[in-house]
Scaffold this motif. Structure first.
Motif, PDB file in Angstrom:
ATOM      1  N   ILE A 186       1.231   3.001   6.697  1.00  0.00           N
ATOM      2  CA  ILE A 186       1.082   3.010   5.385  1.00  0.00           C
ATOM      3  C   ILE A 186       0.856   4.197   4.874  1.00  0.00           C
ATOM      4  N   LYS A 187       0.116   5.208   5.144  1.00  0.00           N
ATOM      5  CA  LYS A 187       0.156   6.637   4.763  1.00  0.00           C
ATOM      6  C   LYS A 187      -0.200   7.745   5.611  1.00  0.00           C
ATOM      7  N   ARG A 188       0.343   8.639   5.350  1.00  0.00           N
ATOM      8  CA  ARG A 188       0.030  10.097   6.168  1.00  0.00           C
ATOM      9  C   ARG A 188      -1.367  10.734   5.582  1.00  0.00           C
ATOM     10  N   LYS A 189      -1.848  11.378   6.369  1.00  0.00           N
ATOM     11  CA  LYS A 189      -3.041  12.055   6.172  1.00  0.00           C
ATOM     12  C   LYS A 189      -2.991  12.938   4.575  1.00  0.00           C
TER      13      LYS A 189
ATOM     14  N   PHE B 222       0.745  -1.290   0.009  1.00  0.00           N
ATOM     15  CA  PHE B 222      -0.025  -0.045   0.101  1.00  0.00           C
ATOM     16  C   PHE B 222       0.939   1.398  -0.062  1.00  0.00           C
ATOM     17  N   ARG B 223       2.089   1.148   0.657  1.00  0.00           N
ATOM     18  CA  ARG B 223       2.711   2.433   0.442  1.00  0.00           C
ATOM     19  C   ARG B 223       3.322   2.545  -1.132  1.00  0.00           C
ATOM     20  N   LYS B 224       3.464   1.693  -1.631  1.00  0.00           N
ATOM     21  CA  LYS B 224       3.867   1.897  -3.035  1.00  0.00           C
ATOM     22  C   LYS B 224       2.649   2.163  -4.038  1.00  0.00           C
ATOM     23  N   ALA B 225       1.387   2.276  -3.351  1.00  0.00           N
ATOM     24  CA  ALA B 225       0.102   2.737  -4.243  1.00  0.00           C
ATOM     25  C   ALA B 225      -0.574   3.792  -3.645  1.00  0.00           C
TER      26      ALA B 225
END
Length: 91
Positions: free
Chosen positions: A83-86, A64-67
């Motif tokens: 996974i992701k920041r806001k 998910f980091r790559k997507a």
């Protein structure tokens, strides 16, 4: 003997995933839609059971980091730890 695929929605850290039904044959990954949209990610079979169910306790954050773009389009704008920041939405 053909294995019946798990086509039910699955969740990973609040991300809704659903396996796409297709002939995977000898492929090394399976394709999942994100949040019921047409955005998708490929998850390697080493993280999946033969029917496409995500193995309990697997760490697939890197997928998910790559997507990041697909995650944003699929509606995931809030922060997901690991996974992701806001995402800031500008109008």
């Amino acid at each position: 003997m053909k294995i019946k695929l798990n086509l039910q929605p699955q969740h990973y850290k609040g991300i809704r995933l659903q396996l796409i039904e297709r002939g995977y044959g000898n492929r090394k990954a399976k394709r999942f839609t994100l949040n019921g949209t047409n955005q998708n990610v490929w998850i390697p079979n080493k993280h999946l059971q033969p029917d496409g169910t995500i193995i309990e306790g697997e760490n697939i954050d890197y997928i998910f980091r790559k997507a990041q773009r697909q995650m944003g389009i699929a509606g995931y704008t809030q922060a997901i730890p690991g996974i992701k920041r806001k995402t800031v939405v500008t109008t």
